[in-house]
Design an enzyme around this catalytic site. Sequence first.
Site, short mmCIF file in Angstrom:
data_model
loop_
_atom_site.label_atom_id
_atom_site.label_comp_id
_atom_site.label_asym_id
_atom_site.label_seq_id
_atom_site.Cartn_x
_atom_site.Cartn_y
_atom_site.Cartn_z
N CYS A 1 0.88 -1.15 0.13
CA CYS A 1 0.08 0.07 -0.12
C CYS A 1 0.73 1.19 0.00
CB CYS A 1 -0.91 -0.02 1.17
SG CYS A 1 -1.67 -1.45 1.48
N ARG B 1 4.93 0.26 -6.33
CA ARG B 1 4.84 -0.26 -5.05
C ARG B 1 3.99 -1.57 -5.05
NH1 ARG B 1 6.47 2.73 -0.41
NH2 ARG B 1 4.80 1.75 0.74
N HIS C 1 20.98 -35.70 -6.75
CA HIS C 1 20.10 -36.09 -5.91
C HIS C 1 18.79 -35.79 -5.67
CE1 HIS C 1 23.96 -36.96 -3.80
NE2 HIS C 1 24.74 -35.80 -4.23
#
Length: 600
Positions: A2, A27, A499
């Site tokens: 926000c 953002r 692996h």
Amino acid sequence: MCGITGYVGRKDCSTIVAQSLKNLEYRGYDSAGIALLDDTLRVHKQSGQIDDLLIPSAPDATCGIGHTRWSTHGAPTDENAHPHTDCTERISVVHNGIIDNYETFKRKLSDDHEFTSETDSEVIAHLIENALEKGADLRDAVEHVVGMLDGSFAIAVTAVGHDGIVAARQDSPLVIGHDEESSFLASDVTAFVEHTRTVTFLEDGDIAHLTGDDVTIWNGGDVVERDRQTVDWGADAAEKGGYEHYMRKEIHEQPHAVRQALSGRVDELAGSVDLDLSLSQEYCNSLDEIQIIACGTSYYAGLYAAELLEAHADVRVSVHIASEYEFRAGRDPWRTLVVAVTQSGETADTLRALRKAAGAGARTLAVTNTVGSTMAREADDTVYIRSGPEIGVAATKTFASQVMTLTLLTVYLGRQRNALSSNEASTILKELSAVPGAIQQVLDAESTVRHTAEAFADSEAFFFIGRRLGHPVALEGALKLKEISYDHAEGFSSGELKHGPLALVTEDTPVIAILTEGTNADETLHNVKEVESRGAPVIGVTSESDPNAVFDTALEVPSVGVMEPVVANVYLQLFAYHVANAKGRSIDKPRNLAKSVTVE
Ligand code: F6R
């Protein structure tokens, strides 16, 4: 996450608030809203893009607040968007953060107040309504209500009949901008830097009243003075400058960014580094352990630095995902240096970890890009990485600058602890000073990377492999690709392939291998053979001229010693960018992600 914005003054208020909302888009958000105040309150808010937000007509408004919301409590609907208003629709509130005890208030207020959203934030408007009804002025009302709230928050409030904006900060950033006739408010400077570079960062517990050119700040009931600072970058630094995306611009800014990280800090001949730290030689020598705390890309920069610190500063290093961090028993806090690596300086998980470390008595150091950020202010020492603003959600130039800065810290500690001779230090510093040119060479080869990326864009999955310094870069390459292209990408330590992960490898899963100095390239070559024999195409990002190394595509890394993997990473950034671009993804604002992650 926000974003809050606000303006008080005689300029074109609605345009200024609307533009500052656009400036906060980076953002990350899913809804937005604005409240303008003249003789009445004019509020518009909705889910979706800011470009679609209806800006209320209010030519006489001299005060306004705005908000970009990244949903936490309640879905991204029009009703849950901010600003929130009280029952009389005379008070408007924008809020960042989380109010932990909102349900208690909501239950108590529900008999007399009508709630229109599912958010925690709306209770603030109704609590302020009650306080104003009892005759308080807006500042007192906000102070009273803030005193009742638990949690982390930044809020901004305007109300009909009350001058200006009242803002409060508790664990969530707020900065005020000043010019001769107006005041600006925002979660970060980017919102208003085109108007002013003179700023005041609020501290926890501050209540600020903005009335045009006048700003008063209180803390604990007393008026307090806060220093005004000048931001050393302007609006052009936060613009696209002809690039289609911020991310590509920021990838191309890396030669400059890493030069800035070095500027004025290095004496190459003497093999010394000055980071303006308050760590005494005695303290450096007494160090038992360094704990690095960080998230995401910054965590990978921390993994890179750990290898260098152990090798060149002769100190034990542990690297912790900040959200998992505990200061465990058996450690001596006095002899433990906790280094928070964080571009934003505001990441909630890292901040919490930093506070745990400080609470346990450890010495703390923030390595950050953001002047005035919470971690820069709370840590015992701060070293800035000096990247300039990074707007693209995916971290690019800040990774390179973080690694450069942490390498300077390595040399500094290595010298202080006599673990590194001045000659050895000079060699590393020379390698650092060659990085900008080496990155430029990679950037000049962008068209090769673009063709490779476009050729493989439709692959089923992508695997990145590397050892030692190549391992964090493999992890970072995979993170970059997955976050902006939404493709399945994973990074592995090369030796781990056999692996388990080898089961995933097919002719439709390109493997990108890091084979440079500091990555035990000879050993990774064996793993390259393993994947080649399963039909996987291999892209070798390499500074090795091994005749046995035959790749489907070779991307050449210039020789810069221990910094070669950082330079190799620029290829991986460009690869991610061009795969995502070929797919038409929202590169600067990938789905579900936010630039500054201020919730835990
Ligand atoms: C990925 C990215 C994130 C951040 C992480 C930490 O591209 O940007 O993984 O690195 O959220 O953020 P800071 O560095 O601001 O603490």
